[in-house]
Design an enzyme around this catalytic site. Structure first.
Site, short mmCIF file in Angstrom:
data_model
loop_
_atom_site.label_atom_id
_atom_site.label_comp_id
_atom_site.label_asym_id
_atom_site.label_seq_id
_atom_site.Cartn_x
_atom_site.Cartn_y
_atom_site.Cartn_z
N ARG A 78 9.73 0.50 -20.56
CA ARG A 78 11.10 0.01 -20.44
C ARG A 78 11.26 -1.40 -20.96
NH1 ARG A 78 14.68 1.37 -15.87
NH2 ARG A 78 13.64 -0.16 -14.57
N SER A 147 0.77 -2.80 -16.40
CA SER A 147 0.17 -2.32 -15.15
C SER A 147 -1.18 -1.66 -15.32
CB SER A 147 1.17 -1.40 -14.45
OG SER A 147 2.37 -2.10 -14.30
N ASP A 200 2.84 -4.24 -12.24
CA ASP A 200 4.01 -3.72 -11.52
C ASP A 200 4.00 -4.06 -10.03
OD1 ASP A 200 1.85 -2.02 -11.19
OD2 ASP A 200 2.95 -0.17 -11.63
#
Ligand code: ADP
Ligand code: MG
Length: 463
Positions: A78, A147, A200
């Site tokens: 994203r 992450s 994350d």
């Protein structure tokens, strides 16, 4: 018939091997606490890396300005831009774009993956509207959520320790991932400063704290699993730097790599691990996270098909394909409340090409989903309980309990209701009624993207 008796035997043996009575959860939690201490004591002191994030201040709410964020962590990728308005106006505006990572890029060359990311980012920057106005001469700034286990060198640089979750790109390992990103930006002439590199869990902790001052732990249950929490800086013997003013340091546990003799592991887990891209690693992740739950189910069904003719005389060929049963399908079957379990029937038909399944077969499938999801959920709760013990929030002090909030994110927690309910109930069971009152589990949906932007804001070059 004898065949059906064998099906039930396999089911019962699996159930026993997966059992997580409360005493076992307490042993797992205690082992987690012990490993946390060991990982904080020295580099390589534990399977738990307990990585120092260089985040020693979580968002206060005062952050202002316009920042980008980028989130690479598993299935989806994203890009986001946020306009932060400070205490009064909070997140004024937010836009994002999501793309799935083409599977061939997960095991290819480093520059190909980063070129792909930057291509999406550059196209997104090109759609920047009037609302996101950047003062003349000012460089765009970005928070990068990456992450995977990273050894941070500073808040804005860190080298990749190893890939997880189905990624395996040798030439990124030991490289500064911000350097890789910046080189890819330079290749297309995109001018942006990477102000913060986080994962994350840290992003979720930051985003969670922004909306709730009592957030002290963040847990991801998505494709993979991980946790971060706020530690007292003087409780980190391996930290030789200056003590931060706040007296605190956020730790990225990389708890997916936890393992312990107390973990209930089955023959299916062992073979899944051996067949994986990272055998021996990420053992906790392989029994609780979304990438693997459906695959465990497939393996048990395959055994039932091969040894007990569960699907009839021939083993459905599709059942032999690794990862064909995804966790969202498992959760759809598990949620089936129709009397004839028609969702289970249609999933078996659509995915495994089993045209006819009897009700008693479908019931066995539901039992398997239940066993696999409960084990994962209850072990996640044990992990959280272990963290709360480590930071002394598992008990009341002088009759008073500090409020502790756990910020959760990830598609597994968000969408698999039986999983999240079981996790929350098990945590209550572990904490007891009194302490449970002061512990809250919240979904911090997409906290991680906003969190990275907030950390970029508090580490802007223009402050
Ligand atoms: P990531 O972990 O890749 O950043 P997400 O947090 O969006 O991504 O989680 C996606 C994962 O969540 C999927 O890989 C899947 O395992 C799991 N998931 C998504 N939807 C569901 C669902 N309906 N039921 C169970 N698991 C789900
Ligand atoms: Mg994610």
């Amino acid at each position: 018939s004898g065949k059906w008796a064998r099906v039930i035997e396999i089911l019962k043996a699996f159930e026993e091997d997966c059992a997580t009575p409360i005493a076992k959860l307490r042993q797992v939690a205690d082992a987690m606490t012990v490993e946390m201490h060991a990982g904080l004591a020295s580099e390589g002191g534990s399977k738990l890396k307990m990585l120092i994030s260089y985040v020693d201040n979580l968002p206060s709410g005062d952050e202002t300005g316009f920042f980008y964020a980028l989130d690479l962590g598993g299935t989806n990728f994203r890009v986001m831009r946020v306009l932060l308005g400070g205490k009064q106006d909070r997140v004024v505006k937010r836009e994002f774009k999501e793309e799935s990572i083409p599977p061939h890029l997960m095991t290819g060359k480093s520059h190909e993956l980063f070129d792909f990311i930057v291509d999406v980012l550059a196209k997104f920057v090109a759609t920047e509207g009037e609302d996101f106005h950047l003062p003349p001469g000012r460089q765009r700034e970005l928070g990068f959520t990456f992450s995977f286990p990273v050894k941070q060198i500073s808040l804005s640089a860190g080298t990749l320790i190893n890939w997880t979750k189905g990624f395996s790109i040798d030439d990124t390992v030991n490289k500064d991932v911000v350097g890789e990103l910046v080189k890819a930006m330079e290749r297309v002439g995109l001018d942006m400063r990477v102000a913060a590199l986080v994962n994350d869990t840290i992003g979720t902790l930051a985003g969670g704290r922004y909306t709730n001052p009592d957030v002290v732990v963040a847990v991801i249950l998505g494709t993979g699993t991980n946790a971060a929490y706020v530690e007292r800086a003087h409780a980190i013997p391996k930290w030789h730097g200056l003590l931060p003013k706040s007296g605190e340091m956020v730790i990225n546990m990389e708890w997916g790599n936890f393992r312990s003799s107390h973990l209930p592991l089955t023959e299916y887990d062992h073979s899944l691990d051996l067949d994986s891209l990272n055998p021996g690693e990420q053992i906790l992740e392989k029994i609780i996270s979304g990438m693997y739950l459906g695959e465990i189910l497939r393996r048990v069904l395959l055994k039932m098909a091969e040894e007990a003719a569960f699907f009839g005389d021939i083993v459905p060929p599709k059942l032999k394909i690794p990862f064909i049963l995804r966790t969202p399908n498992m959760s759809a079957m598990h949620s089936d409340t129709s009397p004839d379990l028609k969702v289970v029937g249609s999933k078996l038909k659509d995915i495994l090409e089993v045209p006819n399944s009897s009700l008693k077969m479908r019931k066995v499938v539901i039992s398997l989903c239940n066993i696999i999801a409960s084990r994962g959920a209850r072990l996640s709760a044990a992990g959280i309980y272990g963290i709360l013990k480590k930071i002394g929030r598992d008990a009341t002090k002088d009759g008073e309990a500090q409020k502790s909030v756990i910020a959760m994110d990830g598609g597994l927690f968000e969408h698999y209701t039986q999983f999240s309910e079981s996790m929350k109930n098990s945590l209550k069971e572990l904490l007891g009624d009194e302490v449970s009152e002061s512990v809250e589990v919240i979904l911090s949906n997409d906290g991680s993207g906003v969190g990275a932007a907030l950390l970029a804001a508090s580490h802007s070059q223009y402050l």
